[in-house]
Write a protein that holds these residues in place. Structure first.
Motif, PDB file in Angstrom:
ATOM      1  N   ARG A   1      -7.841  36.343  32.388  1.00  0.00           N
ATOM      2  CA  ARG A   1      -6.760  35.348  31.574  1.00  0.00           C
ATOM      3  C   ARG A   1      -6.286  34.303  32.136  1.00  0.00           C
ATOM      4  O   ARG A   1      -5.702  34.336  33.394  1.00  0.00           O
ATOM      5  N   LYS A   2      -5.856  33.331  31.579  1.00  0.00           N
ATOM      6  CA  LYS A   2      -4.910  32.297  32.020  1.00  0.00           C
ATOM      7  C   LYS A   2      -3.487  32.466  31.573  1.00  0.00           C
ATOM      8  O   LYS A   2      -3.407  32.949  30.369  1.00  0.00           O
ATOM      9  N   ILE A   3      -2.600  32.453  32.574  1.00  0.00           N
ATOM     10  CA  ILE A   3      -1.178  32.756  31.864  1.00  0.00           C
ATOM     11  C   ILE A   3      -0.127  31.869  32.258  1.00  0.00           C
ATOM     12  O   ILE A   3      -0.656  31.103  33.305  1.00  0.00           O
ATOM     13  N   ASN A   4       0.900  31.841  31.683  1.00  0.00           N
ATOM     14  CA  ASN A   4       2.047  30.987  31.918  1.00  0.00           C
ATOM     15  C   ASN A   4       2.804  31.604  33.208  1.00  0.00           C
ATOM     16  O   ASN A   4       2.532  32.634  33.820  1.00  0.00           O
ATOM     17  N   LEU A   5       3.663  30.738  33.896  1.00  0.00           N
ATOM     18  CA  LEU A   5       4.780  31.320  35.094  1.00  0.00           C
ATOM     19  C   LEU A   5       5.305  32.576  34.765  1.00  0.00           C
ATOM     20  O   LEU A   5       5.655  33.458  35.526  1.00  0.00           O
ATOM     21  N   ASP A   6       5.607  32.989  33.275  1.00  0.00           N
ATOM     22  CA  ASP A   6       6.304  34.146  32.983  1.00  0.00           C
ATOM     23  C   ASP A   6       5.415  35.290  32.650  1.00  0.00           C
ATOM     24  O   ASP A   6       6.056  36.458  32.373  1.00  0.00           O
ATOM     25  N   GLY A   7       4.341  35.115  32.908  1.00  0.00           N
ATOM     26  CA  GLY A   7       3.169  36.136  32.666  1.00  0.00           C
ATOM     27  C   GLY A   7       2.393  36.209  31.410  1.00  0.00           C
ATOM     28  O   GLY A   7       1.676  37.054  30.913  1.00  0.00           O
TER      29      GLY A   7
END
Length: 253
Positions: free
Chosen positions: A112-118
């Motif tokens: 999965r691609k995620i943001n910095l906050d997970g």
């Protein structure tokens, strides 16, 4: 039942250690059991080099990544004792029974691609390695390639598969990046080192790789963990023809 037959430590379980996902580390050279001081120093240097490689960042133009881990079979000793006892009871040479042992585990990797906050990025299309083969269009790719596997499927089955990958969210949830068998053919084997090569993402960003390990023989037995990798924008490598052309131009000058 397993505890009753094999004892408290006999329940099938894998202990996962030294988990790493990133740029492939060098393969260690095989050495004889007896090592000289010089060879031990060289092994220590190789270990340091491996640790340095593990700090190297993955880029979008890398040829491959590697999932590396050490697996310990907690149940190895109990299973071995039980197998030997069964052989002695039945009058069978232990080496015969031990050599015919098979135990398989399947290592399944999802991404999965995620943001910095997970938090997950649902718009990511799941493409790894080659943009010509989009992850959410797998069945059409098989059809286009005239794949023998696709020919075996009826229209209802094809429709069911397409439904599972209809959205970016369901695509990441259901798509397996790679499925890798880990087969034990020696019941007494305690540990094993595993290295599985994966294609890197073609987009820079942060990615979460979910690793699920399932047993083929033991129902409900398995392990699961996640690894996060930051992927940087890579520099396109020149093709061999371009490199040769540059060299010839320099010579002419």
């Amino acid at each position: 039942l397993m505890t009753k037959q094999y004892g408290p430590a006999g329940t099938p379980k894998l202990i996962i250690e030294q988990k790493f996902l990133g740029v492939p580390t060098p393969e260690p050279e095989k050495k004889d059991a007896a090592e000289s001081d010089a060879e031990k120093k060289e092994a220590e240097k190789n270990k340091i080099a491996q640790q340095i490689m593990q700090t190297k960042q993955v880029t979008t133009t890398d040829e491959k990544m590697a999932l590396e881990m050490t697996i310990t079979r907690q149940h190895a000793e109990s299973f071995t004792k039980q197998k030997i006892a069964q052989c002695q009871k039945q009058g069978i040479p232990p080496q015969v029974a031990l050599q015919s042992y098979r135990e398989a585990w399947f290592i399944l990797v999802r991404a999965r691609k995620i943001n910095l906050d997970g938090s997950h990025i649902p718009s990511w299309d799941g493409v790894l390695g080659d943009p010509r083969f989009p992850a959410n269009n797998h069945m059409d790719s098989l059809k286009k390639k005239d794949d023998p596997l696709y020919k075996m499927l009826d229209s209802d089955t094809v429709a069911s598969f397409k439904k599972e990958f209809a959205t970016s969210s369901s695509n990441c949830e259901n798509r397996i990046v790679i499925g890798w068998p880990f087969v034990i053919s020696n019941v007494a084997q305690k540990t094993g080192n595993i290295k599985i090569h994966l294609p890197p993402p073609i987009e820079a960003g942060r990615y979460e790789f979910s690793v699920t390990i399932k047993s083929q023989e033991f129902l409900g037995v398995g392990e699961e963990f996640k690894l996060v990798v930051d992927v940087a924008e890579g520099v396109e490598k020149k093709k061999e023809e371009e490199v040769e052309e540059d060299s010839e131009n320099k010579k002419d000058k």
